[in-house]
Design an enzyme around this catalytic site. Structure first.
Site, PDB file in Angstrom:
ATOM      1  N   PHE A 220       6.550   8.505   6.106  1.00 46.75           N
ATOM      2  CA  PHE A 220       6.083   7.317   6.527  1.00 46.75           C
ATOM      3  C   PHE A 220       4.734   7.134   6.969  1.00 46.75           C
ATOM      4  O   PHE A 220       4.478   5.967   7.688  1.00 46.75           O
ATOM      5  CB  PHE A 220       7.266   6.707   7.513  1.00 46.75           C
ATOM      6  CG  PHE A 220       8.626   7.068   6.956  1.00 46.75           C
ATOM      7  CD1 PHE A 220       9.058   6.265   6.040  1.00 46.75           C
ATOM      8  CD2 PHE A 220       9.298   7.968   7.552  1.00 46.75           C
ATOM      9  CE1 PHE A 220      10.404   6.804   5.546  1.00 46.75           C
ATOM     10  CE2 PHE A 220      10.676   8.094   7.105  1.00 46.75           C
ATOM     11  CZ  PHE A 220      11.126   7.392   5.795  1.00 46.75           C
TER      12      PHE A 220
ATOM     13  N   GLU B 171       5.396   0.469   0.825  1.00 42.19           N
ATOM     14  CA  GLU B 171       5.183  -0.279   2.248  1.00 42.19           C
ATOM     15  C   GLU B 171       5.199  -1.792   2.274  1.00 42.19           C
ATOM     16  O   GLU B 171       5.836  -2.204   3.345  1.00 42.19           O
ATOM     17  CB  GLU B 171       3.452   0.024   2.580  1.00 42.19           C
ATOM     18  CG  GLU B 171       3.434   1.557   2.947  1.00 42.19           C
ATOM     19  CD  GLU B 171       2.099   2.138   3.124  1.00 42.19           C
ATOM     20  OE1 GLU B 171       1.750   2.285   4.314  1.00 42.19           O
ATOM     21  OE2 GLU B 171       1.500   2.491   2.171  1.00 42.19           O
TER      22      GLU B 171
HETATM   23 MO1  MOS Z   1       1.954   5.302   4.586  1.00 44.41          MO
HETATM   24  S1  MOS Z   1       1.533   4.820   6.562  1.00 44.41           S
HETATM   25  O1  MOS Z   1       0.309   4.689   4.092  1.00 44.41           O
HETATM   26  O2  MOS Z   1       1.850   7.162   4.709  1.00 44.41           O
END
Ligand code: MOS
Length: 676
Positions: free
Chosen positions: A224, A639
């Site tokens: 993440f 995302e």
């Molecule tokens: Mo994601 S926060 O661009 O790894």
């Protein structure tokens, strides 16, 4: 497609960083600062070195050899200064994990503490305008006169929102296994979102040529963003292994992860909006206050989505940063867009109510022809399509806009909407495609951090080769493979997939082998605004007795180019939306103002949604044909699912209760307390 590695994962056969066997392996355990600011006076390693199995103590008493220009968060034990509570100040290496941990606990570290400052507030005298915000946007932008626009408006809102420190909590903790071979080449099994990028960072930190380092990360249990940059465990394993002349393994505990693997900066965001009698924006101003450490400037791009979303004659976006005695914040799913769109999309809802307009219609009225900040045409947009499709599927037309009037027993019921956006970029990448045993081998140092990248690339390669996916084998997660960018910024599939397609096309022409490097191709990309968009709809039920918020329904409608694989994509979208639900209602790390560091440091305190919290979360998408992106026509989807979810839920809580709660998370206490 089903995930190619699904079977090995669920049967426990997939090997993660900490699970690789190594002959003569030893274990490192870090020692963390007890003070938030000051100096390490003395590390007394004598008693620890006497303990069973202990091989070495690393500390600033004898600083390990590292590059002078190493990233200060990775320059382990180089200086005596302490920048935040929880910073690594020493480490013990022993024959077993338990022996290392016991000796680390016994290690005596004396400090000269100074007064610390860990509190972000909008009047902090240390606030300044950073040159750029992550990754490389100007800090402040604007056009037109905001004060004039507000003065001319029929309706205005001037509201301030706060979001807390948030922590990534991937299931797989940060871990590394480091081995030096007889020729002095370093092999690190690391939990990394990119093996090429991690190799480069480790090599830079140790002052080695990149070809002396290899990073392997074949399976990664979530990141993440927290594994998007190299973390101290990889450097610690490498220097500890060099010190003891044996392989060293390190696995951070969940508590240690909260301290040293980055976090989402807290934000204070002021949004001012003005609209004319028809609801057309006359002004939009978005100012974000946020923090970084004294070690590294990380300025999150919180106000940048306001440069993309709505047409207005007067637009101003700005970021102000203060350097505190805290760990350096870092990437967390949709850094910038996620907290920024929480504020903008909550404020748009407030404006809709102030102007007496439907929140969907207000967004439609203000949909711009070109990107508001840059004036560039969009490669494709379709936000209006997402809003319309979502409103239709969700049953928005039956909604009574009046807040706080729908009651079912103890439950107050409401619905809310918010928009989503996320950039659609790609970075240069290399790939090789060859024939192997009559089938096809595709090699690229991509990373599969649980997203299904291996599967998506297999499907992309099969399409480019014109063969069944069963005949394609994709190798990734190893820096000895062709160089690839990080799995971050929702750019993975677009970047790696571009190189894979070009390599496969070359293989078809050549018959034996195809080699691709997309650097030149990307240089030729037209100047356009490229973004994915979406619309999120939420239904909430708020208990008038306990203040608990339940979310029986979440719907996301996305415009994200061509969807490479429906099953993988749905999983990404609903995963992001679920994380957004956590942001709305549960997730929060409190800073310890008295002692520094964080008060929430494990999953008993830091709550994330469980299955029972999301009974009905659904994601659908519009079919977009966008030829200006990459050979697949795809936009990133890792995302955008989290962007807008918290605002949609907050707006639904307002619709249910009639109350605006402008500080996340929306906890029962915040709902109930004003009544007492
Ligand atoms: Mo994601 S926060 O661009 O790894």
């Amino acid at each position: 497609m089903n995930r190619i590695e699904g079977r090995v994962k669920v049967t426990g056969l997939a090997t993660y960083a900490a699970e690789y066997p190594a002959e003569g392996v030893t274990y490192a355990y870090p020692v963390q600062s007890h003070i938030a600011k000051g100096r390490v006076k003395r590390v007394d390693s004598g008693p620890a070195l006497e303990m069973p199995g202990v091989l070495a103590v690393l500390s600033c008493e004898d600083p390990p050899d590292l590059a002078e220009d190493a990233d200060p968060e990775l320059a382990l034990f180089q200086r005596r200064e302490v920048a935040y509570r929880g910073q690594l100040v020493a480490a013990v290496v022993a024959d077993t994990y338990e022996n290392a941990r016991a000796a680390a606990a016994a290690l005596r570290v004396d400090y000269d503490p100074d007064d610390h400052d860990v509190r972000l507030h909008p009047e902090h005298p240390g606030l300044y305008r950073p040159e750029v915000v992550n990754p490389n946007f100007p800090s402040d932008t604007g056009h037109g006169d905001v004060e004039e626009g507000l003065a001319a408006a029929a309706t205005t809102v001037d509201v301030t929102y706060e979001t807390p420190v948030l922590h990534n909590n991937p299931m797989e903790p940060h871990a590394a296994l480091a081995l030096w071979d007889a020729e002095g080449r370093l092999l690190v099994y690391d939990t990394a979102q990119g093996s090429s990028t991690s190799r480069d960072m480790i090599a830079k930190t140790l002052d080695l040529p990149p070809d002396r380092v290899r990073v392997v990360a074949r399976h990664v249990g979530g990141g993440f963003g927290s594994k998007g940059t190299t973390r101290p465990q990889a450097v610690l394993a490498a220097i500890a292994a060099r010190e003891v002349g044996r392989p060293v393994k390190i696995v951070l505990t969940r508590q240690q992860m909260f301290d040293v693997t980055g976090y989402r900066t807290p934000t204070i965001q002021r949004v001012r909006l003005g609209a004319d009698a028809e609801g057309r924006l006359t002004a939009l101003e978005h100012v974000a206050y946020e923090q970084s450490s004294t070690l590294v400037e990380f300025a999150e791009q919180t106000a940048t989505p306001s440069r993309v979303m709505y047409g207005t004659p007067a637009l101003r976006t700005a970021h102000r940063l203060v350097r505190l005695d805290v760990a350096t914040p870092s990437w967390m799913r949709a850094p910038g867009e996620c907290p920024g769109m929480y504020a903008l999309e909550s404020a748009m809802d407030e404006l809709a109510y102030a102007a007496g307009l439907d929140p969907v219609e207000l967004r439609v009225i203000n949909d711009p022809e070109t990107e508001p900040d840059s004036g560039l045409p969009f490669s494709s947009r379709n936000l209006v399509g997402c809003l319309r499709e979502g409103a239709h599927r969700f049953g928005w037309e039956h909604r009574d806009p009046e807040p706080g009037i729908r009651r079912e027993g103890e439950w107050l019921v409401g619905t809310g909407v918010a928009a989503s956006t996320y950039p659609a970029r790609r970075l240069p990448c290399k790939a090789v495609a060859t024939v192997r045993d009559g089938d096809f081998l595709v090699q690229v140092a991509a990373a599969d951090i649980g997203t299904g990248a291996r599967t998506a690339l297999t499907r992309i390669a099969a399409g480019a080769l014109g063969v069944a996916p069963e005949r394609v084998h994709v190798e990734l997660g190893d820096s000895d493979l062709p160089d690839a960018p990080v799995a971050g910024g929702s750019m993975g599939t677009a970047s790696w997939g571009s190189a894979v397609v070009r390599a496969c096309e070359e293989l078809r022409r050549d018959g034996k082998e195809g080699r691709a490097d997309t650097r030149e191709e990307i240089k030729g990309d037209a100047r356009l605004a490229r973004h994915a968009f979406g619309a999120q709809f939420a239904e909430v039920r708020v208990s008038s007795v306990t203040g608990e918020v339940r979310v029986p329904r979440l719907l996301g409608v996305f415009a994200a180019g061509h969807i490479v694989d429906a099953k993988l994509a749905r999983s990404q979208f609903i995963g992001g939306m679920t994380m957004g639900l956590g942001m709305a209602l549960m997730e929060e790390t409190l800073t310890d103002e008295e002692f520094g560091g964080f008060l929430h440091r494990d999953l008993a305190q830091y709550h994330v949604p469980a299955c029972a919290d999301v009974p009905d979360v659904e994601a659908v998408w519009l079919d977009e044909q966008d030829g200006e992106l990459n050979p697949m026509g795809s936009k990133g989807i890792g995302e955008i699912g989290i962007v807008g979810t918290a605002a949609a839920i907050g707006n639904a809580v307002h619709h249910a209760t009639g109350r605006r709660i402008r500080e996340l998370p929306i906890t029962p206490a915040k709902i109930l307390l004003p009544r007492f």
